[in-house]
Scaffold this motif. Structure first.
Motif, PDB file in Angstrom:
ATOM      1  N   SER A 411       0.836  -1.196   0.000  1.00 61.64           N
ATOM      2  CA  SER A 411       0.000   0.000   0.000  1.00 61.64           C
ATOM      3  C   SER A 411       0.872   1.247   0.000  1.00 61.64           C
ATOM      4  O   SER A 411       2.081   1.194   0.212  1.00 61.64           O
ATOM      5  CB  SER A 411      -0.919   0.003   1.231  1.00 61.64           C
ATOM      6  OG  SER A 411      -0.158   0.199   2.406  1.00 61.64           O
ATOM      7  N   MET A 412       0.233   2.387  -0.218  1.00 64.15           N
ATOM      8  CA  MET A 412       0.939   3.663  -0.223  1.00 64.15           C
ATOM      9  C   MET A 412       0.918   4.322   1.148  1.00 64.15           C
ATOM     10  O   MET A 412       1.340   5.466   1.293  1.00 64.15           O
ATOM     11  CB  MET A 412       0.302   4.602  -1.258  1.00 64.15           C
ATOM     12  CG  MET A 412       0.353   4.077  -2.681  1.00 64.15           C
ATOM     13  SD  MET A 412       2.029   3.828  -3.257  1.00 64.15           S
ATOM     14  CE  MET A 412       2.577   5.518  -3.363  1.00 64.15           C
ATOM     15  N   GLU A 417       5.499  -2.093   5.031  1.00 60.97           N
ATOM     16  CA  GLU A 417       6.691  -2.739   4.472  1.00 60.97           C
ATOM     17  C   GLU A 417       6.921  -2.315   3.030  1.00 60.97           C
ATOM     18  O   GLU A 417       6.037  -2.431   2.182  1.00 60.97           O
ATOM     19  CB  GLU A 417       6.534  -4.259   4.554  1.00 60.97           C
ATOM     20  CG  GLU A 417       7.757  -5.013   4.090  1.00 60.97           C
ATOM     21  CD  GLU A 417       7.624  -6.505   4.282  1.00 60.97           C
ATOM     22  OE1 GLU A 417       8.528  -7.244   3.861  1.00 60.97           O
ATOM     23  OE2 GLU A 417       6.604  -6.935   4.853  1.00 60.97           O
ATOM     24  N   ARG A 418       8.139  -1.827   2.742  1.00 58.82           N
ATOM     25  CA  ARG A 418       8.495  -1.416   1.385  1.00 58.82           C
ATOM     26  C   ARG A 418      10.012  -1.300   1.274  1.00 58.82           C
ATOM     27  O   ARG A 418      10.718  -1.203   2.289  1.00 58.82           O
ATOM     28  CB  ARG A 418       7.862  -0.077   1.005  1.00 58.82           C
ATOM     29  CG  ARG A 418       8.382   1.106   1.773  1.00 58.82           C
ATOM     30  CD  ARG A 418       7.770   2.397   1.263  1.00 58.82           C
ATOM     31  NE  ARG A 418       6.354   2.311   1.129  1.00 58.82           N
ATOM     32  CZ  ARG A 418       5.496   2.475   2.132  1.00 58.82           C
ATOM     33  NH1 ARG A 418       5.953   2.729   3.344  1.00 58.82           N
ATOM     34  NH2 ARG A 418       4.204   2.389   1.944  1.00 58.82           N
ATOM     35  N   VAL A 419      10.502  -1.351   0.042  1.00 57.81           N
ATOM     36  CA  VAL A 419      11.924  -1.174  -0.250  1.00 57.81           C
ATOM     37  C   VAL A 419      12.046  -0.105  -1.329  1.00 57.81           C
ATOM     38  O   VAL A 419      11.389  -0.191  -2.371  1.00 57.81           O
ATOM     39  CB  VAL A 419      12.581  -2.488  -0.719  1.00 57.81           C
ATOM     40  CG1 VAL A 419      14.034  -2.251  -1.095  1.00 57.81           C
ATOM     41  CG2 VAL A 419      12.490  -3.553   0.373  1.00 57.81           C
ATOM     42  N   MET A 420      12.888   0.893  -1.073  1.00 61.76           N
ATOM     43  CA  MET A 420      13.141   1.953  -2.047  1.00 61.76           C
ATOM     44  C   MET A 420      14.608   1.903  -2.454  1.00 61.76           C
ATOM     45  O   MET A 420      15.486   1.825  -1.590  1.00 61.76           O
ATOM     46  CB  MET A 420      12.825   3.331  -1.450  1.00 61.76           C
ATOM     47  CG  MET A 420      11.373   3.554  -1.114  1.00 61.76           C
ATOM     48  SD  MET A 420      11.090   5.234  -0.476  1.00 61.76           S
ATOM     49  CE  MET A 420       9.308   5.195  -0.225  1.00 61.76           C
ATOM     50  N   ALA A 435      15.036   0.025   3.302  1.00 63.24           N
ATOM     51  CA  ALA A 435      13.986  -0.951   3.586  1.00 63.24           C
ATOM     52  C   ALA A 435      13.287  -0.542   4.871  1.00 63.24           C
ATOM     53  O   ALA A 435      13.941  -0.316   5.902  1.00 63.24           O
ATOM     54  CB  ALA A 435      14.580  -2.353   3.712  1.00 63.24           C
ATOM     55  N   GLU A 436      11.953  -0.465   4.830  1.00 62.44           N
ATOM     56  CA  GLU A 436      11.201   0.056   5.968  1.00 62.44           C
ATOM     57  C   GLU A 436      10.017  -0.837   6.264  1.00 62.44           C
ATOM     58  O   GLU A 436       9.413  -1.435   5.372  1.00 62.44           O
ATOM     59  CB  GLU A 436      10.709   1.478   5.660  1.00 62.44           C
ATOM     60  CG  GLU A 436       9.891   2.098   6.788  1.00 62.44           C
ATOM     61  CD  GLU A 436       9.117   3.318   6.354  1.00 62.44           C
ATOM     62  OE1 GLU A 436       8.749   4.130   7.217  1.00 62.44           O
ATOM     63  OE2 GLU A 436       8.858   3.450   5.133  1.00 62.44           O
ATOM     64  N   ASN A 437       9.682  -0.959   7.544  1.00 63.02           N
ATOM     65  CA  ASN A 437       8.410  -1.525   7.966  1.00 63.02           C
ATOM     66  C   ASN A 437       7.951  -0.764   9.201  1.00 63.02           C
ATOM     67  O   ASN A 437       8.479   0.303   9.517  1.00 63.02           O
ATOM     68  CB  ASN A 437       8.509  -3.036   8.217  1.00 63.02           C
ATOM     69  CG  ASN A 437       9.574  -3.399   9.228  1.00 63.02           C
ATOM     70  OD1 ASN A 437       9.840  -2.645  10.164  1.00 63.02           O
ATOM     71  ND2 ASN A 437      10.195  -4.551   9.041  1.00 63.02           N
ATOM     72  N   ARG A 597       4.171   9.777  -5.297  1.00 61.59           N
ATOM     73  CA  ARG A 597       3.655   8.595  -5.979  1.00 61.59           C
ATOM     74  C   ARG A 597       2.127   8.597  -6.023  1.00 61.59           C
ATOM     75  O   ARG A 597       1.522   8.200  -7.009  1.00 61.59           O
ATOM     76  CB  ARG A 597       4.141   7.323  -5.282  1.00 61.59           C
ATOM     77  CG  ARG A 597       5.603   7.048  -5.457  1.00 61.59           C
ATOM     78  CD  ARG A 597       5.952   6.632  -6.896  1.00 61.59           C
ATOM     79  NE  ARG A 597       5.338   5.361  -7.226  1.00 61.59           N
ATOM     80  CZ  ARG A 597       4.400   5.197  -8.132  1.00 61.59           C
ATOM     81  NH1 ARG A 597       3.964   6.234  -8.831  1.00 61.59           N
ATOM     82  NH2 ARG A 597       3.901   4.002  -8.385  1.00 61.59           N
ATOM     83  N   GLU A 598       1.497   9.050  -4.932  1.00 63.90           N
ATOM     84  CA  GLU A 598       0.035   9.139  -4.926  1.00 63.90           C
ATOM     85  C   GLU A 598      -0.458  10.113  -5.993  1.00 63.90           C
ATOM     86  O   GLU A 598      -1.440   9.844  -6.689  1.00 63.90           O
ATOM     87  CB  GLU A 598      -0.454   9.584  -3.549  1.00 63.90           C
ATOM     88  CG  GLU A 598      -0.548   8.453  -2.536  1.00 63.90           C
ATOM     89  CD  GLU A 598      -1.248   8.889  -1.264  1.00 63.90           C
ATOM     90  OE1 GLU A 598      -1.563  10.100  -1.132  1.00 63.90           O
ATOM     91  OE2 GLU A 598      -1.467   8.034  -0.401  1.00 63.90           O
ATOM     92  N   ASN A 599       0.223  11.239  -6.106  1.00 66.81           N
ATOM     93  CA  ASN A 599      -0.163  12.215  -7.130  1.00 66.81           C
ATOM     94  C   ASN A 599       0.021  11.643  -8.527  1.00 66.81           C
ATOM     95  O   ASN A 599      -0.792  11.890  -9.431  1.00 66.81           O
ATOM     96  CB  ASN A 599       0.653  13.499  -6.965  1.00 66.81           C
ATOM     97  CG  ASN A 599       0.359  14.212  -5.656  1.00 66.81           C
ATOM     98  OD1 ASN A 599      -0.713  14.027  -5.076  1.00 66.81           O
ATOM     99  ND2 ASN A 599       1.292  15.005  -5.176  1.00 66.81           N
ATOM    100  N   GLU A 600       1.103  10.887  -8.733  1.00 67.03           N
ATOM    101  CA  GLU A 600       1.324  10.268 -10.041  1.00 67.03           C
ATOM    102  C   GLU A 600       0.250   9.233 -10.346  1.00 67.03           C
ATOM    103  O   GLU A 600      -0.237   9.146 -11.482  1.00 67.03           O
ATOM    104  CB  GLU A 600       2.706   9.616 -10.079  1.00 67.03           C
ATOM    105  CG  GLU A 600       3.862  10.603 -10.062  1.00 67.03           C
ATOM    106  CD  GLU A 600       5.213   9.915  -9.965  1.00 67.03           C
ATOM    107  OE1 GLU A 600       6.228  10.591 -10.141  1.00 67.03           O
ATOM    108  OE2 GLU A 600       5.235   8.690  -9.717  1.00 67.03           O
TER     109      GLU A 600
END
Length: 767
Positions: A411-412, A417-420, A435-437, A597-600
């Motif tokens: 999700s946004m 949990e996500r990796v950038m 990497a974040e959670n 990213r939400e705006n995109e």
């Protein structure tokens, strides 16, 4: 004689005109090259290199062959020799490509039947959707031959990419595990199937479900109430019917226009039609209540009839037990194929299920030829060649496992949990990945001056949630529990003074330092600092020995320099504050990226080719503007408004009567002047073309030299500028070609007009 000389003169003038307007070979080569080549920029910055994968942790079955695997490879080799002898015109079979460790493995042993513990993967369409969505398609290196390697499904799942053969083996393994009678297929398909080209397919979201009319039958009721008379205006009904007819006519015209567009967009004839290699999955009827055989394209996950015209032929099929070669005619594609694998006439099996030797199927002459050719083989090989009832060895592939993280929706929302991944060259802090959670952030760095390469931040639970209307997150931040930093070795410092790991235990008011190992030591020097409490700070600022525990590798002497330790503690306390600020900045950066990213996502814009002037409004306007500018510079007047003879009649004083010599001279001067103007116009366009090409070469060279130093924005700006230049070159090339084609016609038209001009026709009519 005069007529003959004039004809020769006209031919000579036309030849000179054609030579003057002809594009040089060099420029033509440049134009052709620019039209088909792309700029030397990697299409995918994360393009994967299979040669760099780590194979050290793979099981031994990946790196060696068991005795049974070696035996099946020898049987396959003999089988290939016999097949080549009997079918010399057919392509070699796809039998034993190398795996990721460079070891030859028989294709059937690469299939690993697996039933995964997810209800979505119990049915064929769920398996097919997972494979096509989870993996990234990579085309074959050569469209005409199967790949030289076939990696294990576990490796394909790990790196999430592969070609059609990799897709098919993984999908077939999942289908067999789910109870389907599935087979991998090596065959041929159309270009759009092989290249995953779905431009001509209807968008699934736009497909309308077929409406099935429901027939409602009612029994007449003699006691029903009579209906009221129809009081609706007949004129209104006529007007509604008229509007309906107009709407239907408009709709039909629109559909007709769409059909014409579809007809125009049909692809041209593929020069490799029928030769493009593709792999897909065949599911036979019988098991899992499958009524009839069908194909599955692993790239899309769609099912197809075995008579689908996009599948053009089959060389062989295999599963985890055996291998079959198709002996049927494929001139009509797969439409006439019969998929009864037990039919030994239509399908040649490799490992026979009986003890009947495979060579008994051959004629006596062929058997003698093969016997003479294999006289030098070893005794073991002869026994294997005669007895092909040998069972397929077990698979060498490790168990296929898919963790639930495949099934997690990213999700946004923040703190999920996500990796950038980042371009570390363009960042000041050298951040490569984050990497974040909900409970931690891991950050990886490259090329920092302080030698830091890793930072780990752990968070605790918020004590109280304070939600503010109109905001995305809570106003209170996550409490930081611990921060850890890791550093590479700095050779300019002694090992026992060079920090390798630094841990800030916030809740425990501790700071731990671990230094790099000294040569020939197995333990590292350490220091643990206990920060003074608030009451202690008020009473005294002197540091006591109990506030620091020191272990010096190779020495039992304690460091009693309290002043040095006190200064070090102060420095660490200050760095702890700065590190907290950096963590909060990282959280803010994540929120900002998610907002972008939400705006995109909310404002998605389709990209249209710059050469598609019908759909690309911006390019169409640019094209029209450039076209108008060209026409303004070289105005094209109507022929009837121009008097080509006027400038030349002025030179001779508009005589009432002319001699034939004057008339011929007048015509020649007019044609020569027109030819010179055509040549001058073409030369101007050609000069502009050459200038644009030269500028493009310079820009491309500069980009190649500075590519490693460019940021993402600079690279995007270069690509945009490159597209603009290519567009101008394309327009100039079109105009130059048009001038080349129309100039002779214009010249001949002017010559015909002069011949019919009443002022000259008297003198030129007899010519």
């Amino acid at each position: 004689m005069e007529v003959l000389e004039e004809n020769e003169e006209e031919e000579r003038r036309e030849e000179e005109l054609m030579k003057a307007l002809e594009i040089s070979d060099e420029l033509h080569d440049i134009e052709t090259k620019l039209s088909v080549d792309q700029v030397c920029v990697p299409s995918d910055v994360s393009d994967f290199d299979w040669s760099s994968i780590d194979i050290s942790q793979l099981p031994s079955s990946y790196k060696t062959n068991s005795p049974r695997e070696k035996k099946v490879l020898r049987i396959a080799d003999h089988y290939l020799q016999q097949y080549t002898h009997l079918c010399p015109d057919r392509k070699p079979l796809f039998l034993y490509p190398v795996n990721e460790c460079g070891v030859k493995k028989f294709v059937s042993t690469t299939v690993r039947p697996t039933l995964l513990p997810y209800t979505e993967l119990y049915h064929w369409d769920g398996c097919a959707s997972f494979v096509c969505d989870y993996l990234t398609m990579k085309p074959l290196k050569s469209p005409l031959t199967p790949p030289s390697s076939l990696y294990s499904p576990t490796t394909i799942l790990k790196y999430q990419r592969g070609n059609c053969f990799d897709f098919s083996v993984l999908l077939c393994s999942m289908l067999i595990g789910a109870g389907y009678d599935a087979y991998c297929v090596n065959g041929y398909a159309t270009q759009d199937i092989c290249s995953l080209d779905e431009t001509l397919e209807v968008c699934p979201l736009l497909r309308k479900p077929q409406e099935v009319p429901k027939e409602i039958t009612k029994k007449p009721n003699k006691y029903r109430v009579k209906s009221l008379p129809d009081l609706q205006s007949k004129f209104e009904l006529q007007q509604e019917a008229k509007k309906k007819a107009e709407t239907e006519a408009t709709h039909k015209n629109k559909e007709r226009g769409e059909e014409e567009v579809m007809e125009m967009e049909k692809p041209t004839r593929d020069p490799l039609y029928g030769l493009r290699v593709h792999a897909w999955v065949l599911v036979l009827s019988g098991k899992r209540e499958v009524p009839e055989p069908f194909f599955i394209n692993p790239f899309t996950g769609n099912s197809h009839s075995t008579m689908d015209e996009h599948f053009l032929g089959i060389e062989s099929v295999w599963n985890h037990k055996n291998y079959w070669v198709n002996m049927q005619d494929c001139r009509n594609g797969c439409k006439d194929l019969i998929f009864d694998l037990g039919d030994t006439v239509r399908w040649e099996i490799m490992l026979s299920e009986t003890y009947k030797p495979l060579q008994m199927l051959l004629d006596a002459e062929e058997e003698n030829e093969l016997f003479d050719r294999n006289m030098d083989d070893t005794e073991d090989d002869e026994e294997e060649e005669k007895d092909t009832s040998f069972a397929m060895p077990p698979t060498w592939v490790a168990p296929i496992q898919i963790s639930p993280r495949v099934h997690i929706y990213k999700s946004m929302e923040p703190e999920t949990e996500r990796v950038m991944e980042f371009y570390h060259e363009s960042r000041v802090d050298g951040l490569q990945k984050r990497a974040e959670n909900a409970t931690e952030i891991k950050e990886y760095f490259v090329g920092r001056d302080d030698f830091k390469y890793f930072q780990h931040t752990e968070f605790g639970k918020r004590r109280k949630k304070i939600c503010v209307a109109g905001t995305r997150t809570d106003t209170n931040s996550r409490p930081i529990v611990q921060m850890k930093e890791c550093f590479h070795r700095n050779l300019e410092k002694p090992a026992d003074e060079d920090v390798a790991e630094r841990v800030f235990l916030i809740t425990e008011d501790m700071i731990q330092l671990t230094y790099h190992l000294k040569d020939k030591y197995i333990t590292a020097s350490k220091k643990e600092f206990f920060k003074p409490t608030e009451n202690y700070r008020k009473q005294s600022e002197i540091m006591t020995p109990e506030m620091c525990i020191t272990y010096q590798a190779g020495s039992s002497v304690k460091d009693n320099k309290l002043l040095h330790l006190y200064k070090l503690l102060q420095e660490l306390t200050e760095e702890e504050k700065q590190l907290k600020q950096q963590v909060r900045q990282s959280e803010a950066e994540v929120l900002n990226i998610l907002k972008i990213r939400e705006n995109e996502e909310a404002d998605i814009k389709l990209t249209v080719s710059i050469y598609d002037t019908e759909r690309n409004e911006k390019r169409r306007q640019q094209y029209e503007a450039m076209k108008n500018a060209m026409e303004d510079e070289f105005p094209v007047h109507e022929e009837q408004d121009l008097d080509y003879l006027a400038p030349f009649l002025i030179q001779i004083g508009y005589p009432e009567k002319m001699t034939k010599r004057q008339a011929l001279r007048l015509r020649d001067d007019c044609l020569t002047d027109f030819k010179n103007r055509l040549i001058a116009k073409a030369n101007i366009i050609q000069a502009r073309f050459e200038k644009e090409v030269e500028e493009l070469k310079k820009k491309n060279q500069q980009f190649q030299e500075n590519q490693s130093q460019l940021s993402r924005e600079e690279e995007a700006a270069f690509l945009a500028d490159y597209s603009e230049t290519m567009f101008r070159i394309h327009i100039l090339a079109l105009r130059l070609n048009r001038e080349k084609q129309t100039a002779p016609q214009k010249y001949l038209a002017l010559e015909e007009k002069l011949r019919k001009d009443p002022r000259l026709s008297v003198y030129l009519s007899h010519d």
